[in-house]
Structures are given as C-alpha cells and as structure tokens.
Motif scaffolding. Sequence first.
Motif, PDB file in Angstrom:
ATOM      1  N   PRO A  53      -1.155   8.210   7.219  1.00 10.53           N
ATOM      2  CA  PRO A  53      -0.160   7.392   6.524  1.00 10.53           C
ATOM      3  C   PRO A  53      -0.586   7.159   5.068  1.00 10.53           C
ATOM      4  O   PRO A  53      -1.771   7.183   4.740  1.00 10.53           O
ATOM      5  CB  PRO A  53      -0.155   6.077   7.285  1.00 10.53           C
ATOM      6  CG  PRO A  53      -0.984   6.268   8.485  1.00 10.53           C
ATOM      7  CD  PRO A  53      -1.790   7.495   8.310  1.00 10.53           C
ATOM      8  N   VAL A  54       0.384   6.922   4.214  1.00  5.54           N
ATOM      9  CA  VAL A  54       0.134   6.600   2.813  1.00  5.54           C
ATOM     10  C   VAL A  54       0.863   5.304   2.488  1.00  5.54           C
ATOM     11  O   VAL A  54       1.872   4.969   3.107  1.00  5.54           O
ATOM     12  CB  VAL A  54       0.595   7.726   1.859  1.00  5.54           C
ATOM     13  CG1 VAL A  54      -0.223   8.978   2.065  1.00  5.54           C
ATOM     14  CG2 VAL A  54       2.065   8.021   2.021  1.00  5.54           C
ATOM     15  N   SER A  55       0.333   4.569   1.518  1.00  6.88           N
ATOM     16  CA  SER A  55       0.977   3.310   1.154  1.00  6.88           C
ATOM     17  C   SER A  55       0.788   3.014  -0.324  1.00  6.88           C
ATOM     18  O   SER A  55      -0.096   3.570  -0.978  1.00  6.88           O
ATOM     19  CB  SER A  55       0.412   2.156   1.990  1.00  6.88           C
ATOM     20  OG  SER A  55      -0.957   1.962   1.701  1.00  6.88           O
ATOM     21  N   ALA A  56       1.640   2.140  -0.814  1.00  7.89           N
ATOM     22  CA  ALA A  56       1.544   1.644  -2.183  1.00  7.89           C
ATOM     23  C   ALA A  56       1.747   0.142  -2.124  1.00  7.89           C
ATOM     24  O   ALA A  56       2.651  -0.348  -1.445  1.00  7.89           O
ATOM     25  CB  ALA A  56       2.610   2.287  -3.067  1.00  7.89           C
ATOM     26  N   GLY A  57       0.891  -0.574  -2.791  1.00  7.61           N
ATOM     27  CA  GLY A  57       1.000  -2.023  -2.801  1.00  7.61           C
ATOM     28  C   GLY A  57       0.960  -2.560  -4.215  1.00  7.61           C
ATOM     29  O   GLY A  57       0.374  -1.952  -5.099  1.00  7.61           O
ATOM     30  N   PHE A  58       1.616  -3.677  -4.411  1.00  6.29           N
ATOM     31  CA  PHE A  58       1.569  -4.336  -5.704  1.00  6.29           C
ATOM     32  C   PHE A  58       1.677  -5.831  -5.501  1.00  6.29           C
ATOM     33  O   PHE A  58       2.216  -6.306  -4.510  1.00  6.29           O
ATOM     34  CB  PHE A  58       2.633  -3.806  -6.667  1.00  6.29           C
ATOM     35  CG  PHE A  58       4.048  -3.957  -6.197  1.00  6.29           C
ATOM     36  CD1 PHE A  58       4.828  -5.014  -6.620  1.00  6.29           C
ATOM     37  CD2 PHE A  58       4.610  -3.029  -5.346  1.00  6.29           C
ATOM     38  CE1 PHE A  58       6.143  -5.143  -6.191  1.00  6.29           C
ATOM     39  CE2 PHE A  58       5.922  -3.140  -4.916  1.00  6.29           C
ATOM     40  CZ  PHE A  58       6.691  -4.205  -5.338  1.00  6.29           C
ATOM     41  N   SER A  59       1.115  -6.557  -6.437  1.00  4.88           N
ATOM     42  CA  SER A  59       1.106  -8.010  -6.384  1.00  4.88           C
ATOM     43  C   SER A  59       1.746  -8.553  -7.662  1.00  4.88           C
ATOM     44  O   SER A  59       1.060  -8.803  -8.644  1.00  4.88           O
ATOM     45  CB  SER A  59      -0.338  -8.504  -6.253  1.00  4.88           C
ATOM     46  OG  SER A  59      -0.369  -9.886  -6.070  1.00  4.88           O
ATOM     47  N   PRO A  60       3.072  -8.690  -7.637  1.00  7.92           N
ATOM     48  CA  PRO A  60       3.757  -9.143  -8.861  1.00  7.92           C
ATOM     49  C   PRO A  60       3.554 -10.632  -9.091  1.00  7.92           C
ATOM     50  O   PRO A  60       3.364 -11.398  -8.149  1.00  7.92           O
ATOM     51  CB  PRO A  60       5.218  -8.841  -8.561  1.00  7.92           C
ATOM     52  CG  PRO A  60       5.312  -8.976  -7.080  1.00  7.92           C
ATOM     53  CD  PRO A  60       3.992  -8.493  -6.542  1.00  7.92           C
ATOM     54  N   ASP A  61       3.582 -11.024 -10.341  1.00  7.45           N
ATOM     55  CA  ASP A  61       3.568 -12.450 -10.631  1.00  7.45           C
ATOM     56  C   ASP A  61       5.003 -12.909 -10.892  1.00  7.45           C
ATOM     57  O   ASP A  61       5.928 -12.102 -10.942  1.00  7.45           O
ATOM     58  CB  ASP A  61       2.630 -12.787 -11.780  1.00  7.45           C
ATOM     59  CG  ASP A  61       3.003 -12.122 -13.093  1.00  7.45           C
ATOM     60  OD1 ASP A  61       4.156 -11.682 -13.237  1.00  7.45           O
ATOM     61  OD2 ASP A  61       2.133 -12.054 -13.971  1.00  7.45           O
ATOM     62  N   ALA A  62       5.167 -14.189 -11.027  1.00 11.56           N
ATOM     63  CA  ALA A  62       6.512 -14.755 -11.185  1.00 11.56           C
ATOM     64  C   ALA A  62       7.228 -14.204 -12.420  1.00 11.56           C
ATOM     65  O   ALA A  62       8.429 -13.950 -12.383  1.00 11.56           O
ATOM     66  CB  ALA A  62       6.423 -16.278 -11.257  1.00 11.56           C
ATOM     67  N   ASP A  63       6.485 -13.990 -13.510  1.00 11.51           N
ATOM     68  CA  ASP A  63       7.103 -13.473 -14.731  1.00 11.51           C
ATOM     69  C   ASP A  63       7.660 -12.073 -14.530  1.00 11.51           C
ATOM     70  O   ASP A  63       8.735 -11.740 -15.026  1.00 11.51           O
ATOM     71  CB  ASP A  63       6.105 -13.461 -15.890  1.00 11.51           C
ATOM     72  CG  ASP A  63       5.668 -14.862 -16.293  1.00 11.51           C
ATOM     73  OD1 ASP A  63       6.435 -15.816 -16.038  1.00 11.51           O
ATOM     74  OD2 ASP A  63       4.558 -14.994 -16.839  1.00 11.51           O
TER      75      ASP A  63
END
Length: 127
Positions: A78-88
């Motif tokens: 399996p492959v994945s992409a993750g991100f942690s956006p901030d409110a802005d």
Amino acid sequence: MNGNNPYAGAPGVTGAGQPSQGHELTGEQMDSLRRVVAGIVSQTESYLPEGFAVGSELSTGPNGPLATVAVHPPVGHPVSAGFSPDADELDAGLTDEDRDEVARGLAASAVFQVMNAVGDDITPAAR
C-alpha cells in the motif's frame, strides 16, 4: 517513570494526555478538510482501474489534525500520503493543483507497486 506523567515538563508546555494548544480546528474547518480529502480520494480513484482500494483517515496528532489518503493495490505494498494542515491553510483553501498532484502521485505510486510485484514474468493475453 522518565517523565511520563501529567506533571512533567517545562512550564507552558502541553502536559501528557492534554490536547495541544492552538492546533484545534473549528467545525467548519474540519468539514472543509473532510471535503478536500474526499475530493482527493475521488480523484485518485478516477485515475485507477478496478481492484485498487482507496481510502482516507482523519485523525488528530500532537501537532493538530492529520489527513491521510491511502491506496491498496491488488498486489504490492500500500502507498499513502499524509498532510497536517493548519487553520490558515484550510481557510485559504488547498488549490486544485495541489489536490491533483497528490491524487496523481498516489495513483502512480500504487501502479508502480503493482509493476514491482508482478515484474516482467507476465505473458500477454493478446497482441
């Protein structure tokens, strides 16, 4: 105990088991994040043939919300992409180009996993 108690740490630092300060999203921002992630999932699925499972997960990490989109190919890893956006970032909105780049990258990585797993040993069914 190695400092694994709620009273350890420097003053002003978030204690163990406590939510991090300043990283919470409003309900509207979480809905926006859900829509963005659902759009990436849908777009990734559009690039892939049947047999590839595409899913997502929203969670909260020590630095705030974490969005993950993953593809499980019929064979291979399996492959994945993750991100942690901030409110802005959520208020400004993720561009269509960013979403498309993530979707294309995931689809290409998943297909590459299939190619690596299968190798050159397949006899073509037709010419």
